[in-house]
Scaffold this motif. Structure first.
Motif, PDB file in Angstrom:
ATOM      1  N   PRO A 182      28.384 -60.784   1.515  1.00  0.00           N
ATOM      2  CA  PRO A 182      27.362 -59.988   0.811  1.00  0.00           C
ATOM      3  C   PRO A 182      26.754 -60.678  -0.402  1.00  0.00           C
ATOM      4  CG  PRO A 182      29.288 -58.639   1.290  1.00  0.00           C
ATOM      5  CD  PRO A 182      29.642 -60.051   1.648  1.00  0.00           C
ATOM      6  N   SER A 183      27.536 -61.432  -1.149  1.00  0.00           N
ATOM      7  CA  SER A 183      26.998 -62.050  -2.365  1.00  0.00           C
ATOM      8  C   SER A 183      26.007 -63.171  -2.057  1.00  0.00           C
ATOM      9  CB  SER A 183      28.133 -62.585  -3.235  1.00  0.00           C
ATOM     10  OG  SER A 183      28.813 -63.618  -2.556  1.00  0.00           O
ATOM     11  N   LYS A 184      26.011 -63.676  -0.830  1.00  0.00           N
ATOM     12  CA  LYS A 184      25.102 -64.757  -0.446  1.00  0.00           C
ATOM     13  C   LYS A 184      23.917 -64.256   0.383  1.00  0.00           C
ATOM     14  CE  LYS A 184      28.855 -68.078  -0.326  1.00  0.00           C
ATOM     15  NZ  LYS A 184      29.624 -68.988   0.509  1.00  0.00           N
ATOM     16  N   PHE A 185      23.821 -62.962   0.590  1.00  0.00           N
ATOM     17  CA  PHE A 185      22.781 -62.405   1.460  1.00  0.00           C
ATOM     18  C   PHE A 185      21.422 -62.466   0.771  1.00  0.00           C
ATOM     19  CE2 PHE A 185      20.566 -58.655   3.403  1.00  0.00           C
ATOM     20  CZ  PHE A 185      20.447 -59.188   4.673  1.00  0.00           C
ATOM     21  N   ASN A 186      20.522 -63.252   1.333  1.00  0.00           N
ATOM     22  CA  ASN A 186      19.179 -63.395   0.791  1.00  0.00           C
ATOM     23  C   ASN A 186      18.243 -63.794   1.929  1.00  0.00           C
ATOM     24  OD1 ASN A 186      17.033 -63.574  -0.940  1.00  0.00           O
ATOM     25  ND2 ASN A 186      17.586 -65.596  -1.704  1.00  0.00           N
ATOM     26  N   PRO A 187      17.915 -62.840   2.818  1.00  0.00           N
ATOM     27  CA  PRO A 187      17.088 -63.189   3.973  1.00  0.00           C
ATOM     28  C   PRO A 187      15.672 -63.584   3.579  1.00  0.00           C
ATOM     29  CG  PRO A 187      17.441 -60.824   3.884  1.00  0.00           C
ATOM     30  CD  PRO A 187      18.266 -61.431   2.790  1.00  0.00           C
TER      31      PRO A 187
END
Length: 151
Positions: A126-131
């Motif tokens: 979740p902390s890396k989610f950046n679509p």
């Protein structure tokens, strides 16, 4: 997952066998399902006729939900103006949502299969989610004053 029954096929495509998904279609069901074993909340913007923000307030004030990742998905059947999407995104931000994803814009940008893959990766990390094509939400602590009363 707090979603409309019509959104279950898409939700099951996103949630793979790594998770035990619990599908809730009403605010009351979703409230009852929130406990210490929940890894994340995924909620459709049209959940229970628009009760998404009421539910998110409940999640963030519940001891089991204060620190878990929360994802909001704007469904794949309605196009909204950028101003409306921006307003929904800001409301999600105030409620401490991990990510707000406009599925139509994401699918337009990367295609359906890649979009599903990105959403799966977001659940895992979740902390890396950046679509791509999505405005990231700022990371900031929320407090009880921001949330107001759930009832």
């Amino acid at each position: 997952m707090a979603i409309r029954p019509d959104d279950k096929p898409l939700a099951t495509a996103i949630i793979d066998d790594d998770y035990h998904a619990v599908y809730c279609h009403t605010y009351e069901q979703a409230q009852a399902c929130l406990d210490e074993d929940i890894y994340a909340v995924v909620c459709g913007i049209h959940f229970d006729n628009g009760k998404v923000f009421d539910y998110l307030r409940h999640v963030r004030t519940h001891p089991a939900g204060r620190d878990i990742p929360v994802f909001i998905l704007l469904g794949n059947s309605s196009r909204y103006s950028p101003s409306i999407v921006h307003g929904m995104r800001r409301a999600a931000e105030v409620l401490g949502v991990t990510a707000f994803t406009d599925l139509i814009r994401l699918v337009d940008k990367v295609g359906k299969e890649r979009a599903i893959d990105l959403l799966r990766q977001g659940l895992r990390h979740p902390s890396k989610f950046n679509p791509p094509g999505q405005e990231p939400l700022p990371v900031h602590p929320i407090n009880a004053h921001c949330l107001g009363s759930a009832d």
